[in-house]
Design a protein around this motif. Sequence first.
Motif, PDB file in Angstrom:
ATOM      1  N   UNK A 106      64.431  35.312  62.662  1.00 16.23           N
ATOM      2  CA  UNK A 106      63.213  34.506  62.595  1.00 16.23           C
ATOM      3  C   UNK A 106      62.708  34.327  61.171  1.00 16.23           C
ATOM      4  N   UNK A 107      62.990  35.269  60.274  1.00 16.72           N
ATOM      5  CA  UNK A 107      62.618  35.117  58.866  1.00 16.72           C
ATOM      6  C   UNK A 107      63.625  34.158  58.227  1.00 16.72           C
ATOM      7  N   UNK A 108      63.136  33.059  57.666  1.00 14.38           N
ATOM      8  CA  UNK A 108      64.014  31.979  57.220  1.00 14.38           C
ATOM      9  C   UNK A 108      64.009  31.788  55.706  1.00 14.38           C
ATOM     10  N   UNK A 109      63.414  32.727  54.966  1.00 11.32           N
ATOM     11  CA  UNK A 109      63.402  32.592  53.516  1.00 11.32           C
ATOM     12  C   UNK A 109      64.786  32.617  52.905  1.00 11.32           C
ATOM     13  N   UNK A 110      65.727  33.344  53.539  1.00 11.82           N
ATOM     14  CA  UNK A 110      67.071  33.443  52.993  1.00 11.82           C
ATOM     15  C   UNK A 110      68.052  32.436  53.536  1.00 11.82           C
ATOM     16  N   UNK A 117      59.213  24.430  49.278  1.00 14.64           N
ATOM     17  CA  UNK A 117      58.215  23.538  49.866  1.00 14.64           C
ATOM     18  C   UNK A 117      56.823  24.098  49.581  1.00 14.64           C
ATOM     19  N   UNK A 118      56.123  23.575  48.593  1.00 13.03           N
ATOM     20  CA  UNK A 118      54.804  24.127  48.252  1.00 13.03           C
ATOM     21  C   UNK A 118      53.806  24.040  49.398  1.00 13.03           C
ATOM     22  N   UNK A 119      54.004  23.079  50.298  1.00 11.73           N
ATOM     23  CA  UNK A 119      53.060  22.957  51.406  1.00 11.73           C
ATOM     24  C   UNK A 119      53.138  24.125  52.376  1.00 11.73           C
ATOM     25  N   UNK A 120      54.233  24.912  52.287  1.00 15.35           N
ATOM     26  CA  UNK A 120      54.388  26.059  53.169  1.00 15.35           C
ATOM     27  C   UNK A 120      54.221  27.395  52.453  1.00 15.35           C
ATOM     28  N   UNK A 121      53.777  27.359  51.212  1.00 20.76           N
ATOM     29  CA  UNK A 121      53.635  28.608  50.444  1.00 20.76           C
ATOM     30  C   UNK A 121      52.690  29.579  51.141  1.00 20.76           C
ATOM     31  N   UNK A 122      51.653  29.063  51.770  1.00 22.53           N
ATOM     32  CA  UNK A 122      50.685  29.924  52.431  1.00 22.53           C
ATOM     33  C   UNK A 122      51.186  30.557  53.716  1.00 22.53           C
ATOM     34  N   UNK A 123      52.349  30.125  54.194  1.00 23.16           N
ATOM     35  CA  UNK A 123      52.905  30.708  55.425  1.00 23.16           C
ATOM     36  C   UNK A 123      53.658  32.012  55.138  1.00 23.16           C
ATOM     37  N   UNK A 124      53.916  32.305  53.879  1.00 26.41           N
ATOM     38  CA  UNK A 124      54.649  33.539  53.558  1.00 26.41           C
ATOM     39  C   UNK A 124      53.780  34.738  53.920  1.00 26.41           C
ATOM     40  N   UNK A 125      54.380  35.672  54.648  1.00 25.57           N
ATOM     41  CA  UNK A 125      53.595  36.799  55.147  1.00 25.57           C
ATOM     42  C   UNK A 125      54.516  37.999  55.372  1.00 25.57           C
ATOM     43  N   UNK A 126      53.924  39.124  55.713  1.00 24.12           N
ATOM     44  CA  UNK A 126      54.684  40.333  56.028  1.00 24.12           C
ATOM     45  C   UNK A 126      54.422  40.713  57.482  1.00 24.12           C
ATOM     46  N   UNK A 127      55.502  40.962  58.212  1.00 16.66           N
ATOM     47  CA  UNK A 127      55.399  41.346  59.615  1.00 16.66           C
ATOM     48  C   UNK A 127      56.275  42.562  59.878  1.00 16.66           C
ATOM     49  N   UNK A 128      56.018  43.212  60.992  1.00 19.66           N
ATOM     50  CA  UNK A 128      56.865  44.317  61.438  1.00 19.66           C
ATOM     51  C   UNK A 128      57.795  43.788  62.513  1.00 19.66           C
ATOM     52  N   UNK A 136      58.347  37.258  54.391  1.00 15.02           N
ATOM     53  CA  UNK A 136      58.969  35.950  54.263  1.00 15.02           C
ATOM     54  C   UNK A 136      58.268  34.921  55.116  1.00 15.02           C
ATOM     55  N   UNK A 137      59.024  33.939  55.554  1.00 15.68           N
ATOM     56  CA  UNK A 137      58.533  32.873  56.420  1.00 15.68           C
ATOM     57  C   UNK A 137      59.200  33.014  57.783  1.00 15.68           C
ATOM     58  N   UNK A 138      58.443  32.845  58.857  1.00 15.94           N
ATOM     59  CA  UNK A 138      58.937  33.127  60.200  1.00 15.94           C
ATOM     60  C   UNK A 138      58.858  31.880  61.079  1.00 15.94           C
ATOM     61  N   UNK A 139      59.902  31.672  61.869  1.00 16.60           N
ATOM     62  CA  UNK A 139      59.975  30.459  62.686  1.00 16.60           C
ATOM     63  C   UNK A 139      58.777  30.321  63.613  1.00 16.60           C
ATOM     64  N   UNK A 140      58.264  31.441  64.111  1.00 15.68           N
ATOM     65  CA  UNK A 140      57.164  31.361  65.068  1.00 15.68           C
ATOM     66  C   UNK A 140      55.857  30.893  64.434  1.00 15.68           C
ATOM     67  N   UNK A 141      55.840  30.738  63.116  1.00 12.61           N
ATOM     68  CA  UNK A 141      54.656  30.227  62.426  1.00 12.61           C
ATOM     69  C   UNK A 141      54.782  28.744  62.082  1.00 12.61           C
TER      70      UNK A 141
END
Length: 389
Positions: A106-110, A117-128, A136-141
Amino acid sequence: MATRESNEQAGGTGRRALLGAAVLGASGSVLALGGTARAADARHGGGRGLKSLPVPTIVGHRGASGYRPEHTLGAYQLALDMGADIVEAGDLVPTRDGHLVCRHEPEIGGTTDVADHPEFAGRRTTKTLDGASVTGWFTEDFTLAELKRLRAVERIPANRPHNTLYDGRWEIPTFEEVLRWQDEQTRRRGKQVWIYPETKHPTYFRDLGLGLEERVAKLLRRHGKDRRNSPVILQSFEPTSIQRLRRLVDNPLVVLLSGANSRPWDFVESGDPRTVADLITPEGLKEIASYAQGIGPTLDLVIPRDAAGRLTEPTTLVRDAHRAGLILHPYTLRNENPFLPADFREGTDPDAYGDVFGAYRTYFATGIDGVFTDNPDTGLLAREDFVND
């Protein structure tokens, strides 16, 4: 498949074999299936299901991921062109609006250009994720429409620099697009194309209200591919996900197995103390056989490696699984030197190809029913030599 593969982060780069480029340029024209009846027959696996597959079976791991960025239609297409019997399309994760897409995680940063994509910079987060902290960035977001603005990139460029030539070429495919692609390829090639999707982190997504199994079943039913002989094998590292799928569809089912000391995450969540070592005992395999048709063990469970990375004596897993009535499709054979057992590497150069041909023959000699591979062409060469012995 799978976050549990310990050899994925091995250092070094891999030189690309010329065969991949040669196959890509080959003609794609083949005889189509004739008539509605034959097309419908192929749609459901020709009535023979798993019995229609050759032994050993070659599974294109996330497509031909040694030659193209994984889980793209380009990688899937090339796997078929190289002769794979089945394409692992794909690792299924959901979007925020409930669509299933094909990504390794689900983490798609790699695996995508989302960081560009600067419009998605705010979607970067940390999850367990299954007990591990992941940033990173997660598909569910993301909605599906947002994900379709991204393009796939090579996940391990240090090992596969050639694949970076294809960064940005393909978008993220949905599972429904893969099901349509499967039908198209079956018609074009005149033979049934099989796929082997995996439910990724099903407990994690169920806790988010994005249960995978029901979504998979709904799409399979919509496309008439939810039957015992349908050319779709479903797999998961979580046994309860397979048990849930068994109640929803009649497809062949496979339980994936990581290292012997590991525990499936659904076991961790439920407090089940068993490890993979417990699941591969004769009693454990008998239990798996009550709800699944096969297992996908890591190769080390078939032939362990010693401290130096050399192969040792085979275990009894193949024999025990066959006695329980289960097929075995172990993962994953790669031709890059860093990923091979030490006794099949060529010299010490991490950039070189090793003797994957010899490795295939060694694993096939244990009696396994098939293998996941990143380079399906090499697997077919090994199979041909093995079968002719």
